[in-house]
Design an enzyme around this catalytic site. Sequence first.
Site, PDB file in Angstrom:
ATOM      1  N   LEU A 215      78.003  35.816  -0.470  1.00 17.02           N
ATOM      2  CA  LEU A 215      77.864  34.739  -1.086  1.00 17.02           C
ATOM      3  C   LEU A 215      76.641  33.823   0.037  1.00 17.02           C
ATOM      4  O   LEU A 215      77.230  33.864   1.135  1.00 17.02           O
ATOM      5  CB  LEU A 215      78.740  33.965  -1.368  1.00 17.02           C
ATOM      6  CG  LEU A 215      79.896  34.320  -2.296  1.00 17.02           C
ATOM      7  CD1 LEU A 215      81.495  33.328  -2.035  1.00 17.02           C
ATOM      8  CD2 LEU A 215      79.663  34.022  -3.663  1.00 17.02           C
ATOM      9  N   HIS A 216      75.714  33.302  -0.495  1.00 15.15           N
ATOM     10  CA  HIS A 216      75.008  32.309   0.442  1.00 15.15           C
ATOM     11  C   HIS A 216      74.077  31.415  -0.236  1.00 15.15           C
ATOM     12  O   HIS A 216      73.399  30.465   0.546  1.00 15.15           O
ATOM     13  CB  HIS A 216      74.156  33.364   1.290  1.00 15.15           C
ATOM     14  CG  HIS A 216      73.021  33.878   0.758  1.00 15.15           C
ATOM     15  ND1 HIS A 216      73.104  35.133   0.097  1.00 15.15           N
ATOM     16  CD2 HIS A 216      71.563  33.782   0.483  1.00 15.15           C
ATOM     17  CE1 HIS A 216      72.067  35.394  -0.540  1.00 15.15           C
ATOM     18  NE2 HIS A 216      71.231  34.500  -0.346  1.00 15.15           N
ATOM     19  N   ARG A 217      74.212  31.536  -1.433  1.00 16.80           N
ATOM     20  CA  ARG A 217      73.296  30.214  -2.269  1.00 16.80           C
ATOM     21  C   ARG A 217      74.120  28.707  -1.895  1.00 16.80           C
ATOM     22  O   ARG A 217      75.158  28.689  -2.247  1.00 16.80           O
ATOM     23  CB  ARG A 217      73.365  30.542  -3.908  1.00 16.80           C
ATOM     24  CG  ARG A 217      72.875  31.609  -4.402  1.00 16.80           C
ATOM     25  CD  ARG A 217      71.297  31.777  -4.340  1.00 16.80           C
ATOM     26  NE  ARG A 217      70.742  32.880  -4.355  1.00 16.80           N
ATOM     27  CZ  ARG A 217      69.691  33.601  -3.380  1.00 16.80           C
ATOM     28  NH1 ARG A 217      69.249  32.546  -2.753  1.00 16.80           N
ATOM     29  NH2 ARG A 217      69.517  34.694  -3.581  1.00 16.80           N
TER      30      ARG A 217
END
Length: 384
Positions: A215-217
Amino acid sequence: MIRPAAFCSIMKLLFVAGARPNFPKVAPLMAELARRPGRFEQVLVHTGQHYDYNMSQVFFEQLEMPAPDEFLNVGSGSHAAQTAAVMTAFEPALLKHRPDWVVVVGDVNSTVACALVAAKLGIQVAHVEAGLRSRDRSMPEEINRLLTDQISDALFTPSRDGDENLLREGVAPAQIHFVGNVMIDTLARMLPLARERPILSEAGLSARDHLLVTLHRPSNVDDPAALREILNALVELARERRVLFPVHPRTRARIQNSGIALPGTALQLIEPLGYLDFLAVMSTAAVVLTDSGGVQEETTWLGVPCVTARPNTERPITITQGTNRLVASRSGEILRALEAVLRAPPARGAPPELWDGRTAVRIADIFERWGTKDRASTGAACAR
Ligand code: UD1
Ligand code: UDP
């Protein structure tokens, strides 16, 4: 119109890479051009957008990339600060090397910044992975894609929806080249090596048993409510299964600041993995939960079930032909989607068209054709 190579029959290409997903896209292109002696001169510029060992250097080692000719060392910052820093540092590098083409990949800030500098200096820009659209302008990457494609001279698309998007936006058909997905070249080449990695046994994981999370958005991790929803779902899942979560540095900072307590369960938060170890755990996962663009594509090719915590995707082919499905970033919906996929994994289809490990060959053939035309029109002598 494609302009001839400036002074020399050897075509000079300058590649730009800066962030983690850029490296598996640039590596096969540079390797393919290097296999064609006497045709191309290559320069690699690393902007330094990503700089931790596991976000950058490990890819150079594992993918056997040449060391960058120029390292711009821009580091992190706001969108404006980072984009401006790349532009300011890239301009003198570009003037020093004066390539026939600047080749940019993907949709990160380094991509649009370098494309803009080159276009303003009248140097031709080729965009690899052109035409992808989420139609969601709250995503910084969508802005980067739209702008980069508008100022590129050659647009290499990974799927036919990319061609359609570009034509709809008024790009001339002659500029668009459907070549397939270059990231899959790297995946196909590296998979046998990934299978030899001891990471599964070292981590006590068995194939098709663990969940892998990336996850990194900003929409997921910068929003504390969304982050809490996703982490709650992971804690719940980890009661029954091993959940491996290599944490992107942006996400690590957000989790630390959120104060969310993560009980010591089977949820394992670890540092970002190097390419080969990540491929080893991704290719054997029961399911992957992600918001990464590249991971949606890689799971499609691998036939590994993928649940993407986003309201949209610029890579619709991963849903229509792949193993991907979208889910809202809410705890209950994530749990239901993952449980459904674990109960009945999606059937594996054929890989999308031209995701065959030979995209770099097709792109190199196109550049070579243009170079040959130049030689015919300008004579063979090299005066660079
Ligand atoms: C960037 C891209 C995104 C891409 C992602 C891939 C843009 C706008 N975003 O997002 O499209 O999907 O890379 O991973 O270009 N940091 C470190 N070490 C690093 C790199 C970053 O600690 O090596 C931290 C810094 O605190 C930084 C934050 O991560 O502020 C975000 O980095 P940045 O490159 O701005 O954006 P990403 O979220 O990585
Ligand atoms: N990746 C990796 N280690 C990790 C997570 C991802 O090597 O811990 C690889 C992944 O296999 C893919 C690329 O990084 O090749 C995707 O990068 P990322 O998700 O950061 O960016 P995006 O594709 O969303 O722009």
